[in-house]
Design an enzyme around this catalytic site. Structure first.
Site, PDB file in Angstrom:
ATOM      1  N   ASP A  30       0.829  -1.209   0.000  1.00  0.00           N
ATOM      2  CA  ASP A  30       0.000   0.000   0.000  1.00  0.00           C
ATOM      3  C   ASP A  30       0.866   1.263   0.000  1.00  0.00           C
ATOM      4  O   ASP A  30       1.972   1.257   0.516  1.00  0.00           O
ATOM      5  CB  ASP A  30      -0.926  -0.025   1.235  1.00  0.00           C
ATOM      6  CG  ASP A  30      -2.097   0.927   1.091  1.00  0.00           C
ATOM      7  OD1 ASP A  30      -2.358   1.395  -0.032  1.00  0.00           O
ATOM      8  OD2 ASP A  30      -2.749   1.210   2.116  1.00  0.00           O
ATOM      9  N   HIS A  46       2.447   3.547  -9.052  1.00  0.00           N
ATOM     10  CA  HIS A  46       2.255   2.114  -9.321  1.00  0.00           C
ATOM     11  C   HIS A  46       3.448   1.553 -10.087  1.00  0.00           C
ATOM     12  O   HIS A  46       3.882   0.436  -9.843  1.00  0.00           O
ATOM     13  CB  HIS A  46       0.959   1.891 -10.108  1.00  0.00           C
ATOM     14  CG  HIS A  46      -0.273   2.282  -9.346  1.00  0.00           C
ATOM     15  ND1 HIS A  46      -0.465   1.925  -8.024  1.00  0.00           N
ATOM     16  CD2 HIS A  46      -1.363   3.011  -9.694  1.00  0.00           C
ATOM     17  CE1 HIS A  46      -1.621   2.416  -7.613  1.00  0.00           C
ATOM     18  NE2 HIS A  46      -2.186   3.082  -8.599  1.00  0.00           N
ATOM     19  N   LEU A  72      10.846 -20.086  -5.102  1.00  0.00           N
ATOM     20  CA  LEU A  72       9.764 -19.317  -4.472  1.00  0.00           C
ATOM     21  C   LEU A  72       8.433 -19.453  -5.230  1.00  0.00           C
ATOM     22  O   LEU A  72       8.413 -19.408  -6.457  1.00  0.00           O
ATOM     23  CB  LEU A  72      10.170 -17.836  -4.457  1.00  0.00           C
ATOM     24  CG  LEU A  72       9.158 -16.854  -3.879  1.00  0.00           C
ATOM     25  CD1 LEU A  72       9.246 -16.833  -2.365  1.00  0.00           C
ATOM     26  CD2 LEU A  72       9.378 -15.445  -4.414  1.00  0.00           C
TER      27      LEU A  72
HETATM   28  C1  IPE Z   1      -5.405  -2.784  -0.380  1.00  0.00           C
HETATM   29  O1  IPE Z   1      -5.055  -1.455  -0.509  1.00  0.00           O
HETATM   30  C2  IPE Z   1      -5.438  -3.455  -1.733  1.00  0.00           C
HETATM   31  C3  IPE Z   1      -4.143  -3.660  -2.369  1.00  0.00           C
HETATM   32  C4  IPE Z   1      -2.975  -3.368  -1.848  1.00  0.00           C
HETATM   33  C5  IPE Z   1      -4.191  -4.272  -3.682  1.00  0.00           C
HETATM   34  P1  IPE Z   1      -6.172  -0.310  -0.626  1.00  0.00           P
HETATM   35  O2  IPE Z   1      -5.446   0.978  -0.769  1.00  0.00           O
HETATM   36  O3  IPE Z   1      -7.137  -0.650  -1.694  1.00  0.00           O
HETATM   37  O4  IPE Z   1      -6.904  -0.423   0.777  1.00  0.00           O
HETATM   38  P2  IPE Z   1      -7.806   0.632   1.553  1.00  0.00           P
HETATM   39  O5  IPE Z   1      -8.867   1.097   0.607  1.00  0.00           O
HETATM   40  O6  IPE Z   1      -6.924   1.769   1.965  1.00  0.00           O
HETATM   41  O7  IPE Z   1      -8.335  -0.097   2.731  1.00  0.00           O
HETATM   42  C1  IPE Z   2      -1.483   0.251  -3.437  1.00  0.00           C
HETATM   43  O1  IPE Z   2      -1.272   1.620  -3.434  1.00  0.00           O
HETATM   44  C2  IPE Z   2      -1.700  -0.302  -4.823  1.00  0.00           C
HETATM   45  C3  IPE Z   2      -3.064  -0.769  -5.098  1.00  0.00           C
HETATM   46  C4  IPE Z   2      -4.054  -0.754  -4.255  1.00  0.00           C
HETATM   47  C5  IPE Z   2      -3.327  -1.264  -6.424  1.00  0.00           C
HETATM   48  P1  IPE Z   2      -2.479   2.660  -3.428  1.00  0.00           P
HETATM   49  O2  IPE Z   2      -2.832   2.962  -4.836  1.00  0.00           O
HETATM   50  O3  IPE Z   2      -3.579   2.163  -2.591  1.00  0.00           O
HETATM   51  O4  IPE Z   2      -1.795   3.916  -2.764  1.00  0.00           O
HETATM   52  P2  IPE Z   2      -2.447   4.901  -1.687  1.00  0.00           P
HETATM   53  O5  IPE Z   2      -2.938   4.067  -0.550  1.00  0.00           O
HETATM   54  O6  IPE Z   2      -3.555   5.628  -2.367  1.00  0.00           O
HETATM   55  O7  IPE Z   2      -1.317   5.802  -1.280  1.00  0.00           O
HETATM   56 MG    MG Z   3      -4.063   2.358  -0.640  1.00  0.00          MG
END
Ligand code: IPE
Ligand code: IPE
Ligand code: MG
Length: 252
Positions: free
Chosen positions: A27, A44, A138
């Site tokens: 995240d 990303h 892995l």
């Molecule tokens: C969780 O992250 C999903 C992934 C890392 C793929 P999110 O950014 O979607 O989660 P929330 O919305 O903050 O809970």
């Molecule tokens: C995690 O990073 C990647 C996915 C959920 C695909 P985020 O896109 O959720 O990044 P934040 O949480 O908005 O910073």
């Molecule tokens: Mg996120």
């Protein structure tokens, strides 16, 4: 703070305490990009580089299973432009990395409702899964179009079907049988779950499987997470006492 090679040495001193399965909620990509005044997709793309580093580092210390939360069912609710950028990044990366996955003896798997992804993405993924099928290192599992509650519902439907057709008796339904109907069949439950970017939540990831998983929440945003962060999380894990409901003196 000891140097990174020193941390690795300390980890390898206790091989029995190396987690066999690490799951990661990757995240913070969006925030990482926003801090740099860049579009979220830039984050990303940087996140993919972190994935490469972590896969290599995990192999290096003998982790058997690494499961990465890559796209949740709820992530479809994001702006359409971000969703399509994520989908293209997924297929582009899978195609580009196939050679290195084989070179590093990594076996790729996916969990989630893969059959509901766009057909072109399914093809790329299934091809990579097929081409890495015989690798013995892995086991890298990407959770894609994944939701923990959906996984449980899919298992319930599978079991109900088996009962209806006479393959399973009602009294045979127990935790072991239930696990066999989950997407993670053949995998042990995660020993360690890491979440980056400092959020204290599970966000619908591996709800059944994490009942006794050790949690590690770190503030680092995913694109900044690397080899050293993984090693530190593992070293910290090795110091934990997993009691599974027992008391200290009962643990061997
Ligand atoms: C969780 O992250 C999903 C992934 C890392 C793929 P999110 O950014 O979607 O989660 P929330 O919305 O903050 O809970
Ligand atoms: C995690 O990073 C990647 C996915 C959920 C695909 P985020 O896109 O959720 O990044 P934040 O949480 O908005 O910073
Ligand atoms: Mg996120």
């Amino acid at each position: 703070m000891p140097g990174i090679e020193n941390i690795k040495k300390r980890i390898l001193k206790h091989p029995a305490r190396i987690p066999s399965h690490i799951a990661i909620i990757m995240d913070g990509n969006g925030r990482w990009a926003e801090l740099r005044n860049k579009p979220r997709t830039f984050g990303h793309e940087a996140g993919v580089k972190a994935v490469k580093k972590v896969v290599e580092a995990a192999s290096e210390i003998g982790i058997k299973y690494l499961t990465l939360y890559t796209f949740s069912i709820e992530n479809w609710k994001r702006p359409q432009s971000e969703v399509s950028a994520l989908m293209s990044l997924l297929s582009r990366t899978t195609r580009q990395e196939l050679k290195d996955l084989n070179k590093n003896n990594v076996k790729l798997r996916t969990i989630g409702r893969i059959h509901s992804l766009p057909t072109s993405k399914q093809k790329v993924l299934n091809n990579a899964v097929e081409k890495t099928r015989n690798n013995t290192g892995l086991i890298l599992t990407l959770a894609l179009n994944y939701g923990g509650r959906t996984e449980i519902l899919d298992a319930v439907k599978g079991i109900a079907n088996s009962v209806r057709s006479g393959f399973v008796e009602l009294q045979d339904i127990n935790e072991e049988l239930f696990s066999e109907f989950l997407y993670t069949v053949d995998m042990p439950d995660p020993d360690l779950l890491i979440r980056t970017s400092g959020e204290f939540r599970i966000s619908n990831f591996l709800l059944w499987q994490t009942s006794y998983t050790e949690l590690s929440i770190v503030d680092t945003l995913w694109p900044d997470f690397g080899r050293e962060d993984l090693f530190k999380a593992v070293l910290d894990f090795q110091k934990r006492e997993r009691r599974f409901g027992k008391i200290s003196s009962e643990i061997g």
